[in-house]
Design a protein around this motif. Structure first.
Motif, PDB file in Angstrom:
ATOM      1  N   LYS A 141       0.808  -1.260   0.232  1.00 37.96           N
ATOM      2  CA  LYS A 141      -0.180   0.168  -0.049  1.00 37.96           C
ATOM      3  C   LYS A 141       0.935   1.330  -0.093  1.00 37.96           C
ATOM      4  O   LYS A 141       2.029   1.019   0.536  1.00 37.96           O
ATOM      5  CB  LYS A 141      -1.112  -0.216   1.291  1.00 37.96           C
ATOM      6  CG  LYS A 141      -0.164   0.297   2.665  1.00 37.96           C
ATOM      7  CD  LYS A 141      -1.133   0.192   3.714  1.00 37.96           C
ATOM      8  CE  LYS A 141      -0.451   0.281   5.049  1.00 37.96           C
ATOM      9  NZ  LYS A 141      -1.499   0.289   6.035  1.00 37.96           N
ATOM     10  N   LEU A 178      -3.735   8.863  -3.749  1.00 41.31           N
ATOM     11  CA  LEU A 178      -3.577   8.326  -5.253  1.00 41.31           C
ATOM     12  C   LEU A 178      -3.461   9.605  -6.261  1.00 41.31           C
ATOM     13  O   LEU A 178      -2.691   9.597  -6.999  1.00 41.31           O
ATOM     14  CB  LEU A 178      -4.742   7.697  -5.632  1.00 41.31           C
ATOM     15  CG  LEU A 178      -4.934   7.212  -6.940  1.00 41.31           C
ATOM     16  CD1 LEU A 178      -3.932   6.316  -7.264  1.00 41.31           C
ATOM     17  CD2 LEU A 178      -6.242   6.369  -7.292  1.00 41.31           C
ATOM     18  N   ILE A 180       0.633   4.502  -8.667  1.00 43.37           N
ATOM     19  CA  ILE A 180      -0.721   4.595  -9.256  1.00 43.37           C
ATOM     20  C   ILE A 180      -1.540   3.324  -9.074  1.00 43.37           C
ATOM     21  O   ILE A 180      -2.547   2.973  -8.702  1.00 43.37           O
ATOM     22  CB  ILE A 180      -1.093   5.184 -10.615  1.00 43.37           C
ATOM     23  CG1 ILE A 180      -0.749   6.908 -10.145  1.00 43.37           C
ATOM     24  CG2 ILE A 180      -2.431   5.178 -11.020  1.00 43.37           C
ATOM     25  CD1 ILE A 180      -0.426   7.649 -11.649  1.00 43.37           C
ATOM     26  N   MET A 181      -0.597   2.251  -9.579  1.00 42.65           N
ATOM     27  CA  MET A 181      -1.291   0.737  -9.525  1.00 42.65           C
ATOM     28  C   MET A 181      -1.331   0.257  -8.423  1.00 42.65           C
ATOM     29  O   MET A 181      -2.418  -0.226  -8.095  1.00 42.65           O
ATOM     30  CB  MET A 181      -0.100   0.005 -10.569  1.00 42.65           C
ATOM     31  CG  MET A 181       0.070   0.489 -11.890  1.00 42.65           C
ATOM     32  SD  MET A 181       1.531  -0.322 -12.682  1.00 42.65           S
ATOM     33  CE  MET A 181       0.733  -2.368 -12.596  1.00 42.65           C
ATOM     34  N   ASN A 234      -4.492   1.968  -6.562  1.00 45.83           N
ATOM     35  CA  ASN A 234      -5.748   1.826  -7.129  1.00 45.83           C
ATOM     36  C   ASN A 234      -5.941   0.056  -6.386  1.00 45.83           C
ATOM     37  O   ASN A 234      -7.150  -0.045  -6.408  1.00 45.83           O
ATOM     38  CB  ASN A 234      -5.565   1.464  -8.616  1.00 45.83           C
ATOM     39  CG  ASN A 234      -6.025   2.963  -9.171  1.00 45.83           C
ATOM     40  OD1 ASN A 234      -6.786   3.672  -8.740  1.00 45.83           O
ATOM     41  ND2 ASN A 234      -5.338   3.474 -10.560  1.00 45.83           N
ATOM     42  N   LYS A 235      -5.087  -0.602  -6.666  1.00 53.36           N
ATOM     43  CA  LYS A 235      -5.425  -1.987  -6.205  1.00 53.36           C
ATOM     44  C   LYS A 235      -5.585  -2.117  -4.682  1.00 53.36           C
ATOM     45  O   LYS A 235      -6.494  -2.818  -4.322  1.00 53.36           O
ATOM     46  CB  LYS A 235      -3.791  -2.829  -6.453  1.00 53.36           C
ATOM     47  CG  LYS A 235      -3.840  -4.371  -5.985  1.00 53.36           C
ATOM     48  CD  LYS A 235      -2.613  -5.050  -6.235  1.00 53.36           C
ATOM     49  CE  LYS A 235      -2.928  -6.493  -5.783  1.00 53.36           C
ATOM     50  NZ  LYS A 235      -1.754  -7.196  -6.333  1.00 53.36           N
ATOM     51  N   LYS A 270      -7.033   0.266  -3.215  1.00 55.45           N
ATOM     52  CA  LYS A 270      -8.281   0.929  -2.818  1.00 55.45           C
ATOM     53  C   LYS A 270      -9.519  -0.029  -3.425  1.00 55.45           C
ATOM     54  O   LYS A 270     -10.434  -0.325  -2.529  1.00 55.45           O
ATOM     55  CB  LYS A 270      -8.609   1.956  -3.670  1.00 55.45           C
ATOM     56  CG  LYS A 270      -9.752   3.021  -3.610  1.00 55.45           C
ATOM     57  CD  LYS A 270      -9.630   4.397  -4.619  1.00 55.45           C
ATOM     58  CE  LYS A 270     -10.887   5.175  -4.296  1.00 55.45           C
ATOM     59  NZ  LYS A 270     -10.991   6.213  -5.249  1.00 55.45           N
ATOM     60  N   LYS A 271      -9.319  -0.683  -4.382  1.00 53.13           N
ATOM     61  CA  LYS A 271     -10.021  -1.880  -4.443  1.00 53.13           C
ATOM     62  C   LYS A 271     -10.170  -3.034  -3.641  1.00 53.13           C
ATOM     63  O   LYS A 271     -11.335  -3.333  -3.353  1.00 53.13           O
ATOM     64  CB  LYS A 271      -9.652  -2.429  -6.076  1.00 53.13           C
ATOM     65  CG  LYS A 271      -9.936  -1.623  -7.180  1.00 53.13           C
ATOM     66  CD  LYS A 271      -9.531  -2.043  -8.482  1.00 53.13           C
ATOM     67  CE  LYS A 271      -9.687  -1.395  -9.852  1.00 53.13           C
ATOM     68  NZ  LYS A 271      -9.370  -2.036 -10.945  1.00 53.13           N
TER      69      LYS A 271
END
Length: 215
Positions: free
Chosen positions: A35, A161, A201-202, A205-206, A208-209
């Motif tokens: 993270k 992010l 960013i990757m 996003n991961k 966050k999902k």
């Protein structure tokens, strides 16, 4: 390359070394934690790099670089405070850290006509290129304003992010600017960070999902 030019580029490269080190360190701890993190060392290295890059910008008569450092410098100090490091710094050092950019600005602006000629009518930097580079530096530096606003609202020092999205956009513009300026310092520094911005960013996003799915 003249000896003076080598010395100036040396200062710029050392500044970029600090900036690259902060990105590399942040990237490593982020990969381990899976993270996006905001480690204290990131902000310490940011201040060291900012000091040197500001000096480099003055020596290169490059207003775009100088503007970028002024916009982000005090955000670095705010994050040091949020990380609990500011209170550990000696008072004399605090005064120096707070006043150095102000003193430098006062020195540059002591002769407004000379400042105007040096920075805005520089034969080595056409006005369109100065504006283009300044836009890139402003976007790149405003990422820290965004980060600061986010941190104030959430009462913490984090790298959200949106910070990395702003970083990617600003970095792209600065790299183009640096190519036109034939500036190896900016090209090398921004190229290194470019990959880390995409990776953050990757990961962001991961994470966050994953958090949404757990909820």
């Amino acid at each position: 390359m003249q000896q003076t030019q080598i010395w100036v580029f040396g200062i710029g490269l050392l500044a970029q070394l600090f900036f690259s080190a902060r990105v590399l360190y942040q990237w490593i701890v982020t990969e381990k934690a899976k993270k996006v993190l905001s480690p204290p060392a990131f902000w310490v290295l940011s201040i060291l790099g900012s000091y040197l890059l500001f000096i480099y910008g003055v020596l290169r008569n490059d207003f775009a670089i100088i503007l970028g450092q002024f916009l982000s410098y005090y955000v670095y100090l705010w994050n040091l405070n949020m990380q609990g490091l500011w209170i550990k710094i000696a008072n004399i050092v605090k005064v120096i850290l707070l006043l150095t950019p102000v003193a430098a600005a006062a020195y540059m602006l002591r002769d407004l006509s000379a400042f105007n000629v040096t920075f805005f009518h520089n034969k080595d930097v056409p006005m369109w290129l100065l504006i283009f580079g300044s836009i890139g530096q402003m976007i790149f530096s405003l990422r820290f304003v965004y980060q600061w606003i986010y941190g104030v609202l959430h009462h913490c020092s984090v790298l959200p992010l949106g910070f990395w999205v702003w970083s990617l956009i600003g970095s792209s513009i600065i790299i183009i600017y640096a190519i036109f300026r034939l500036d190896p310092v900016l090209i090398l520094g921004q190229s290194f960070g470019f990959v880390a911005y995409i990776r953050n960013i990757m990961i962001g996003n991961k994470h966050k999902k994953t958090a949404l799915n757990e909820n």
